[in-house]
Design a protein around this motif. Structure first.
Motif, mmCIF file in Angstrom:
data_model
loop_
_atom_site.group_PDB
_atom_site.id
_atom_site.type_symbol
_atom_site.label_atom_id
_atom_site.label_comp_id
_atom_site.label_asym_id
_atom_site.label_seq_id
_atom_site.Cartn_x
_atom_site.Cartn_y
_atom_site.Cartn_z
ATOM 1 N N VAL A 17 -22.781 -5.153 12.610
ATOM 2 C CA VAL A 17 -21.658 -5.400 13.533
ATOM 3 C C VAL A 17 -22.189 -5.546 14.955
ATOM 4 C CG1 VAL A 17 -19.561 -4.383 14.523
ATOM 5 C CG2 VAL A 17 -19.979 -4.207 12.054
ATOM 6 N N ARG A 19 -21.986 -4.753 18.299
ATOM 7 C CA ARG A 19 -21.306 -3.722 19.106
ATOM 8 C C ARG A 19 -21.035 -4.194 20.532
ATOM 9 N NH1 ARG A 19 -21.667 1.950 17.100
ATOM 10 N NH2 ARG A 19 -22.428 1.778 14.965
ATOM 11 N N LEU A 21 -19.744 -7.011 21.480
ATOM 12 C CA LEU A 21 -18.399 -7.607 21.531
ATOM 13 C C LEU A 21 -17.338 -6.506 21.570
ATOM 14 C CD1 LEU A 21 -18.669 -10.476 18.871
ATOM 15 C CD2 LEU A 21 -18.339 -10.754 21.329
ATOM 16 N N LEU A 22 -17.545 -5.480 20.753
ATOM 17 C CA LEU A 22 -16.564 -4.398 20.671
ATOM 18 C C LEU A 22 -16.521 -3.618 21.985
ATOM 19 C CD1 LEU A 22 -17.130 -3.060 17.046
ATOM 20 C CD2 LEU A 22 -15.795 -5.002 17.822
ATOM 21 N N ARG A 23 -17.689 -3.382 22.567
ATOM 22 C CA ARG A 23 -17.728 -2.613 23.828
ATOM 23 C C ARG A 23 -17.014 -3.378 24.946
ATOM 24 N NH1 ARG A 23 -23.887 -0.928 22.634
ATOM 25 N NH2 ARG A 23 -23.401 0.792 21.209
ATOM 26 N N ASN A 25 -14.547 -5.510 24.444
ATOM 27 C CA ASN A 25 -13.109 -5.427 24.140
ATOM 28 C C ASN A 25 -12.530 -4.067 24.516
ATOM 29 O OD1 ASN A 25 -12.937 -8.007 23.212
ATOM 30 N ND2 ASN A 25 -13.042 -7.486 21.040
ATOM 31 N N LEU A 26 -13.332 -3.029 24.351
ATOM 32 C CA LEU A 26 -12.839 -1.683 24.657
ATOM 33 C C LEU A 26 -12.647 -1.470 26.167
ATOM 34 C CD1 LEU A 26 -14.732 0.508 22.028
ATOM 35 C CD2 LEU A 26 -12.313 -0.113 22.058
ATOM 36 N N LYS A 27 -13.229 -2.360 26.967
ATOM 37 C CA LYS A 27 -13.007 -2.267 28.418
ATOM 38 C C LYS A 27 -11.620 -2.808 28.795
ATOM 39 C CE LYS A 27 -17.884 -2.970 29.550
ATOM 40 N NZ LYS A 27 -18.853 -3.990 30.007
ATOM 41 N N PRO A 30 -4.955 -2.868 25.567
ATOM 42 C CA PRO A 30 -4.466 -3.545 24.357
ATOM 43 C C PRO A 30 -3.785 -4.882 24.667
ATOM 44 C CG PRO A 30 -4.020 -1.209 24.187
ATOM 45 C CD PRO A 30 -4.557 -1.450 25.582
ATOM 46 N N ALA A 31 -3.010 -4.938 25.749
ATOM 47 C CA ALA A 31 -2.328 -6.197 26.106
ATOM 48 C C ALA A 31 -3.346 -7.284 26.443
ATOM 49 C CB ALA A 31 -1.392 -5.963 27.287
ATOM 50 N N ARG A 33 -6.382 -7.444 25.295
ATOM 51 C CA ARG A 33 -7.044 -7.835 24.024
ATOM 52 C C ARG A 33 -6.190 -8.861 23.282
ATOM 53 N NH1 ARG A 33 -7.868 -1.541 22.622
ATOM 54 N NH2 ARG A 33 -9.273 -1.089 24.326
ATOM 55 N N LEU A 34 -4.871 -8.644 23.276
ATOM 56 C CA LEU A 34 -3.984 -9.588 22.586
ATOM 57 C C LEU A 34 -3.950 -10.934 23.317
ATOM 58 C CD1 LEU A 34 -1.041 -7.274 21.483
ATOM 59 C CD2 LEU A 34 -2.588 -8.531 19.981
ATOM 60 N N PHE A 37 -7.005 -12.770 22.369
ATOM 61 C CA PHE A 37 -6.824 -13.272 21.002
ATOM 62 C C PHE A 37 -6.004 -14.561 21.007
ATOM 63 C CE2 PHE A 37 -3.565 -12.927 17.522
ATOM 64 C CZ PHE A 37 -4.329 -13.488 16.519
ATOM 65 N N VAL A 38 -4.896 -14.571 21.767
ATOM 66 C CA VAL A 38 -4.039 -15.766 21.834
ATOM 67 C C VAL A 38 -4.826 -16.935 22.412
ATOM 68 C CG1 VAL A 38 -2.012 -16.759 22.991
ATOM 69 C CG2 VAL A 38 -1.849 -14.511 21.899
#
Lengths: 64, 161
Positions: A17, A19, A21-23, A25-27, A30-31, A33-34, A37-38
């Motif tokens: 994985v 990490r 990319l995930l780190r 995104n975690l910055k 949630p809004a 991140r969405l 995604f859009v």
């Protein structure tokens, strides 16, 4: 036995994985991140449509 | 994912539909970097909620996804009551509606394991990350292995923060 084997497969995949990319995104919230995604979804949809147009043109050229 | 996706959740929330986001989009809420092409929701099976769900989605012409052409399908309260889980195509994008999910149960079961999220100008509920992992693992599908691995890494990364 089966569960252990499944667990081992998942743990093996965890090593691959990305990490970073995930780190990133975690910055984000949630809004955010969405929203990201859009935006990615719009980008891939546009590329898909471009691919369809390209294939149609290739068929038309081959027929001509 | 339909370009209309960002209207889907606000439409349901404004219509008073009780539902909880699960699946790939829930993963994105928690930080997943994986793309997904449909929205998965666990909806409350109460009579009032089913009525609201039917009313709110009706203008967006829900139809069974990949159903043979001409298959009779009526989007109404009777259909939703008679079934449980529905994989739909709608004018707002592809939508999977679950009355229950393996490993998570019903809306009422999942509610204590959900969080409130604010996005697209509305507040909606999203399953928490440990429960999302539990649901994915319970499904036991080979195609979910990579997603499950990513969610478990996400949980590790979140726990480090």
């Amino acid at each position: 036995m089966k569960a252990t084997s499944e667990q081992a497969k998942i743990e093996s995949l965890m090593r691959d994985v990305d990490r970073t990319l995930l780190r990133e995104n975690l910055k984000l919230t949630p809004a955010q991140r969405l929203e990201k995604f859009v935006n990615v979804a719009r980008f891939t949809s546009e590329l898909r449509r471009a691919g369809e147009r390209m294939r149609r043109r290739a068929v038309q050229t081959a027929k001509a | 994912v339909s370009a209309e996706f960002q209207r889907l959740l606000p439409t349901l929330v404004k219509g008073g539909v009780d539902s909880i986001l699960v699946g790939g989009v829930a993963g994105i809420v928690h930080g997943s970097a994986r793309m997904t092409y449909d929205v998965d929701l666990v909806y409350s099976r109460s009579d009032e909620n089913i009525s609201r769900l039917v009313k709110v989605l009706a203008p967006h012409t829900p139809y069974l996804r990949d159903a043979p052409e001409g298959l009779p399908f009526t989007w109404d309260v009777k259909t939703i009551r008679s079934g449980l889980n529905f994989t739909l195509t709608t004018g707002l994008g592809d939508l999977d509606l679950f009355g229950e999910v393996i490993g998570g149960g019903s809306y009422d079961d999942l509610l204590p394991h959900s969080l409130e999220v604010e996005a697209f100008g509305v507040r909606f509920r999203c399953v928490d990350l440990p429960t999302l992992i539990h649901i994915k693992a319970a499904a036991g599908r080979a195609k979910d292995r990579e997603a499950l691995a990513e969610l478990r890494v996400l949980l590790e990364e979140q726990n480090k923060r």
